[in-house]
Design a protein around this motif. Structure first.
Motif, PDB file in Angstrom:
ATOM      1  N   ALA A 189     -34.447  26.395  60.302  1.00  0.00           N
ATOM      2  CA  ALA A 189     -34.042  27.772  60.020  1.00  0.00           C
ATOM      3  C   ALA A 189     -34.875  28.765  60.821  1.00  0.00           C
ATOM      4  O   ALA A 189     -34.355  29.778  61.302  1.00  0.00           O
ATOM      5  CB  ALA A 189     -34.170  28.057  58.522  1.00  0.00           C
ATOM      6  N   TYR A 190     -36.155  28.496  60.980  1.00  0.00           N
ATOM      7  CA  TYR A 190     -37.011  29.376  61.787  1.00  0.00           C
ATOM      8  C   TYR A 190     -36.502  29.443  63.224  1.00  0.00           C
ATOM      9  O   TYR A 190     -36.448  30.526  63.832  1.00  0.00           O
ATOM     10  CB  TYR A 190     -38.455  28.876  61.758  1.00  0.00           C
ATOM     11  N   MET A 209     -26.650  22.813  53.215  1.00  0.00           N
ATOM     12  CA  MET A 209     -26.692  23.887  52.219  1.00  0.00           C
ATOM     13  C   MET A 209     -28.096  24.468  52.086  1.00  0.00           C
ATOM     14  O   MET A 209     -28.276  25.687  52.038  1.00  0.00           O
ATOM     15  CB  MET A 209     -26.205  23.366  50.867  1.00  0.00           C
ATOM     16  N   SER A 210     -29.114  23.602  52.053  1.00  0.00           N
ATOM     17  CA  SER A 210     -30.495  24.089  51.999  1.00  0.00           C
ATOM     18  C   SER A 210     -30.836  24.876  53.257  1.00  0.00           C
ATOM     19  O   SER A 210     -31.477  25.935  53.192  1.00  0.00           O
ATOM     20  CB  SER A 210     -31.457  22.913  51.843  1.00  0.00           C
ATOM     21  N   GLU A 249     -31.936  33.640  40.701  1.00  0.00           N
ATOM     22  CA  GLU A 249     -32.707  34.629  41.465  1.00  0.00           C
ATOM     23  C   GLU A 249     -32.848  34.223  42.926  1.00  0.00           C
ATOM     24  O   GLU A 249     -32.719  35.060  43.835  1.00  0.00           O
ATOM     25  CB  GLU A 249     -34.099  34.799  40.836  1.00  0.00           C
ATOM     26  N   GLY A 250     -33.103  32.949  43.171  1.00  0.00           N
ATOM     27  CA  GLY A 250     -33.285  32.504  44.548  1.00  0.00           C
ATOM     28  C   GLY A 250     -32.009  32.591  45.370  1.00  0.00           C
ATOM     29  O   GLY A 250     -32.016  33.018  46.515  1.00  0.00           O
ATOM     30  N   VAL A 251     -30.885  32.171  44.779  1.00  0.00           N
ATOM     31  CA  VAL A 251     -29.609  32.242  45.491  1.00  0.00           C
ATOM     32  C   VAL A 251     -29.219  33.690  45.737  1.00  0.00           C
ATOM     33  O   VAL A 251     -28.704  34.048  46.798  1.00  0.00           O
ATOM     34  CB  VAL A 251     -28.514  31.504  44.705  1.00  0.00           C
ATOM     35  N   ILE A 301     -34.415  25.847  45.977  1.00  0.00           N
ATOM     36  CA  ILE A 301     -33.908  24.670  46.679  1.00  0.00           C
ATOM     37  C   ILE A 301     -34.529  23.396  46.126  1.00  0.00           C
ATOM     38  O   ILE A 301     -33.854  22.362  46.017  1.00  0.00           O
ATOM     39  CB  ILE A 301     -34.184  24.815  48.189  1.00  0.00           C
ATOM     40  N   SER A 302     -35.802  23.452  45.751  1.00  0.00           N
ATOM     41  CA  SER A 302     -36.454  22.276  45.168  1.00  0.00           C
ATOM     42  C   SER A 302     -35.762  21.848  43.882  1.00  0.00           C
ATOM     43  O   SER A 302     -35.570  20.645  43.632  1.00  0.00           O
ATOM     44  CB  SER A 302     -37.928  22.578  44.896  1.00  0.00           C
ATOM     45  N   ILE A 303     -35.371  22.820  43.071  1.00  0.00           N
ATOM     46  CA  ILE A 303     -34.657  22.491  41.831  1.00  0.00           C
ATOM     47  C   ILE A 303     -33.302  21.880  42.145  1.00  0.00           C
ATOM     48  O   ILE A 303     -32.885  20.880  41.527  1.00  0.00           O
ATOM     49  CB  ILE A 303     -34.492  23.753  40.959  1.00  0.00           C
TER      50      ILE A 303
END
Length: 318
Positions: free
Chosen positions: A122-123, A187-188, A309-311, A233-235
């Protein structure tokens, strides 16, 4: 004038009471839906602590009549400590805890590997300029239409080639194969990329002007700002990897169907559906399912708000 004002107040009260009625109806509808969803979980937990006589004589009764028993939990824990199945009173007790440990190892390794791969990719997509970047990103997005199980074939072919170098399909390599096979989630990558786009590019340009390398910018500047989305993403990886069946089942079968290598999903499937030693042992099956479902339920109950919250945060643009 007074009559008009009175009529206006009555209309407002009627509207308010109508909104309250809708809220009350919606509340009871959601309550009924929650009860329907929670009933199987409650039945599973209560059946796991029933005696065999209660299960056989009163199979449809929710609460036990002869008291609660925790002998199955005790025996399953003993089988886990021993590392192999225990046969007690003609009943086969598998090492469920060992399966849980195997699943936890796979989940932990997959989370670390996937975060490292996806954040680095992604970076590059957000902060680096190179040829065919847009075309490559389009190919990534298009690959989301390919079923994930299709990647198992190439993964296991590669796995067998490498395992021959180490002299066979060892348990350590089996774990690594699962982790690496599940280490490229588009997706991640998509969520992390969307989140990175909310970071001001001026910060990156300023760091480059100060002489920072891309690795240092990524590790010291960008990565610490990704805590929210990485937690989400970890969850998601935890829930997806914990419930994975096809890949682990194929790997274990190819490795000789060793009982100590099984993950929780593979072990539970064999316990519930394919093992003649546990035929009719509904209490044992429910006990194993409770032990297996407990980590997932705890993680989701504690962290469900963080997922939303993350999404939501990944959709913010700079």
């Amino acid at each position: 004038m007074k009559s008009n004002s009175m009529n206006t107040l009555k209309l407002k009260r009627n509207k308010l009471s109508g909104a309250q009625r809708v809220k009350i109806i919606a509340f009871f509808v959601l309550l009924i839906v929650c009860a329907i969803w929670l009933f199987p979980i409650l039945y599973m937990i209560l059946t796991s602590v029933k005696t065999d006589s209660d299960i056989m004589v009163y199979p449809g009764k929710l609460f036990p009549t002869n008291g609660f028993t925790f002998e199955r939990y005790k025996t399953l824990i003993q089988a886990t400590i021993k590392g192999e199945p225990i046969i007690l009173n003609d009943t086969w007790y598998p090492p469920v805890g060992k399966w849980v440990l195997n699943s936890l190892l796979i989940v932990a390794g997959t989370i670390v590997w996937q975060i490292l791969v996806c954040t680095a990719c992604a970076y590059a997509m957000v902060f680096l300029d190179f040829k065919f970047k847009k075309l490559l990103w389009a190919a990534f997005i298009a690959s989301m239409s390919i079923p994930g199980i299709a990647g198992y074939v190439s993964g296991f072919i590669l796995g067998f080639k490498i395992s021959d170098i180490f002299g066979g399909y060892t348990k350590t390599y089996l774990y690594l194969n699962w982790i690496i096979t599940g280490g490229a989630s588009i997706m991640s990558l998509f969520l992390i990329k969307q989140f990175m786009e909310s970071i001001p590019i001026d910060l990156v340009e300023s760091a480059r002007m100060d002489g920072c390398s891309d690795f240092r910018i990524f590790w010291r500047l960008i990565f610490p700002n990704l805590k929210g989305i990485l937690f989400t993403i970890s969850i998601m990886i935890f829930l997806g990897t914990w419930n994975a069946y096809e890949g682990p089942a194929l790997a274990i079968k190819l490795a000789g169907n060793d009982n100590s290598m099984k993950t929780l999903t593979v072990g539970l499937f064999d316990l519930v559906g394919n093992n003649p030693s546990t035929s009719g042992q509904l209490g044992l099956k429910m006990t194993a399912c409770v032990i297996g479902a407990l980590p997932t339920m705890l993680v989701y109950c504690i962290c469900s708000n963080k997922i939303v919250e993350g999404v939501a945060g990944s959709g913010v643009k700079r």
